[in-house]
Design an enzyme around this catalytic site. Structure first.
Site, short mmCIF file in Angstrom:
data_model
loop_
_atom_site.label_atom_id
_atom_site.label_comp_id
_atom_site.label_asym_id
_atom_site.label_seq_id
_atom_site.Cartn_x
_atom_site.Cartn_y
_atom_site.Cartn_z
N ARG A 109 -8.94 -11.46 0.12
CA ARG A 109 -9.32 -12.08 -1.16
C ARG A 109 -8.78 -13.51 -1.12
NH1 ARG A 109 -10.55 -10.25 -6.53
NH2 ARG A 109 -9.70 -11.61 -8.16
N HIS A 136 -18.72 -12.18 -4.38
CA HIS A 136 -17.85 -11.07 -4.77
C HIS A 136 -18.64 -9.76 -4.59
CE1 HIS A 136 -14.61 -8.92 -6.38
NE2 HIS A 136 -14.57 -9.37 -7.61
N GLN A 139 -17.54 -6.16 -6.15
CA GLN A 139 -17.79 -6.00 -7.59
C GLN A 139 -19.23 -5.58 -7.85
OE1 GLN A 139 -15.52 -6.41 -10.33
NE2 GLN A 139 -17.23 -5.33 -11.29
N ASP A 224 -19.17 -13.67 -17.21
CA ASP A 224 -17.87 -13.82 -16.55
C ASP A 224 -17.11 -14.93 -17.29
OD1 ASP A 224 -15.80 -13.58 -14.73
OD2 ASP A 224 -16.87 -14.49 -13.05
N CYS A 264 -16.96 -8.47 -15.18
CA CYS A 264 -16.11 -8.05 -14.07
C CYS A 264 -14.63 -8.04 -14.44
CB CYS A 264 -16.35 -8.93 -12.84
SG CYS A 264 -15.93 -10.68 -13.08
N ARG A 292 -15.02 0.34 -9.21
CA ARG A 292 -14.52 -0.40 -8.05
C ARG A 292 -13.83 0.58 -7.09
NH1 ARG A 292 -13.24 -5.85 -8.31
NH2 ARG A 292 -12.68 -5.54 -6.12
#
Length: 308
Positions: A109, A136, A139, A224, A264, A292
């Site tokens: 990450r 991402h 996700q 987001d 998310c 997730r």
């Protein structure tokens, strides 16, 4: 490149999977979810280790991967940039060569997408993109799994992204191509997603600057935060520019009656989304976050176990 490295598959983008593989992986995620809730023990990874490298802080990514590996009978090793030579100037290529001789998979990450690409190019084991400034993909596995569980196949549906043309938006663009749905992106002028990526999915993705128009008839509304990690100094400016792009009851009223809302997380109520929406009956953000865990367990199984 040795034989082990040549056979290795990575997950840096959704498009590292075929459409058939992606659908099979998400079906497996829901199956693993059911097995866990039924109390069925499933531990295919004894003595297997996942190295987790974090240059960006995390809650959901760290917990979901770490818990997932434990549930699968393996172990997850947390490595922050300040704890490794990678954060002290060791070439990424050297870190990849060393770590991949000691562990069974690596999740990274970080900020620059080129880092995961360079690491994967020199790794003997699967490398997973846990988030970069460009994409991402983990996700999106959870998001599509959540939609499938609530509304069935997402093929042919209309998804509306409202907000910044950021890494999440980019991964929704790839998801539109992989899972064959229509994507509408509503963003302020100057905050459009990557032009090359848009050109690659132009047949499935349109960019608008009116959130109400973009939400019309949508089966799924997604947003987001307005300022991601590394953009904190832009917060005040972005609040002004993005204020008309808040997901609120007026936006949701333009969507289909059974439309879902996703985020998310973490979310800022009163900024990109109102409390009435994220805490309302159309919101599935908590199951989205939980998924997730299940989607990434299916991904780890896909990458580490022999495929038929």
């Amino acid at each position: 490149m040795d034989a082990r490295q040549a056979r290795c598959r990575h997950f840096l983008s959704l498009l590292d999977l075929s459409a058939r593989e992606a659908r099979g992986l998400l079906a497996r995620a829901t199956e693993l979810k059911g097995m866990l809730k039924a109390g069925e023990e499933y531990r295919p990874f004894p003595n297997r280790t996942l190295a987790m490298i974090f240059e960006k802080s995390s809650t959901r990514t760290r917990v979901s991967f770490e818990v997932g590996m434990v549930q699968l009978g393996g172990h997850a090793l947390f490595l922050s940039a300040r704890d490794t030579q990678l954060g002290r100037g060791e070439p990424i290529e050297d870190s990849a060569r060393v770590l991949s001789r000691m562990v069974d998979a690596v999740m990274i990450r970080t900020f620059d997408h080129a880092i995961v690409e360079r690491f994967a190019a020199h790794s003997q084991v699967p490398v997973i993109n846990g988030l970069t400034d460009r994409l991402h993909p983990c996700q999106l596995l959870a998001d599509v799994q959540t939609y499938l569980e609530h509304r069935g196949d997402i093929r042919g549906r209309r998804v509306t992204w409202i907000g910044d043309g950021n890494n999440m938006c980019h991964s929704f663009m790839e998801a539109a191509q992989l899972f064959d749905f229509e994507l509408r992106v509503a963003c302020p002028e100057g905050f459009e997603p990557d032009a090359d990526l848009h050109a690659a999915v132009a047949g499935r993705c349109s960019i608008l600057h009116d959130p109400l128009q973009a939400a019309e008839g949508a089966d799924l509304i997604v947003t987001d935060v307005w300022a991601s990690m590394g953009q904190e100094e832009e917060q005040a400016r972005r609040e002004t520019l993005f204020a008309p792009f808040q997901v609120n009851d007026a936006v949701m009223s333009r969507a289909a009656k059974d439309a879902l809302f996703m985020h998310c997380l973490p979310a800022h109520r009163g900024e990109e989304v109102t409390a009435s929406v994220i805490d309302g009956t159309q919101s599935v953000v908590w199951e989205e976050a939980e998924n997730r865990l299940h989607a990434q367990k299916a991904l780890l199984e896909f990458l580490l176990l022999p495929q038929a």
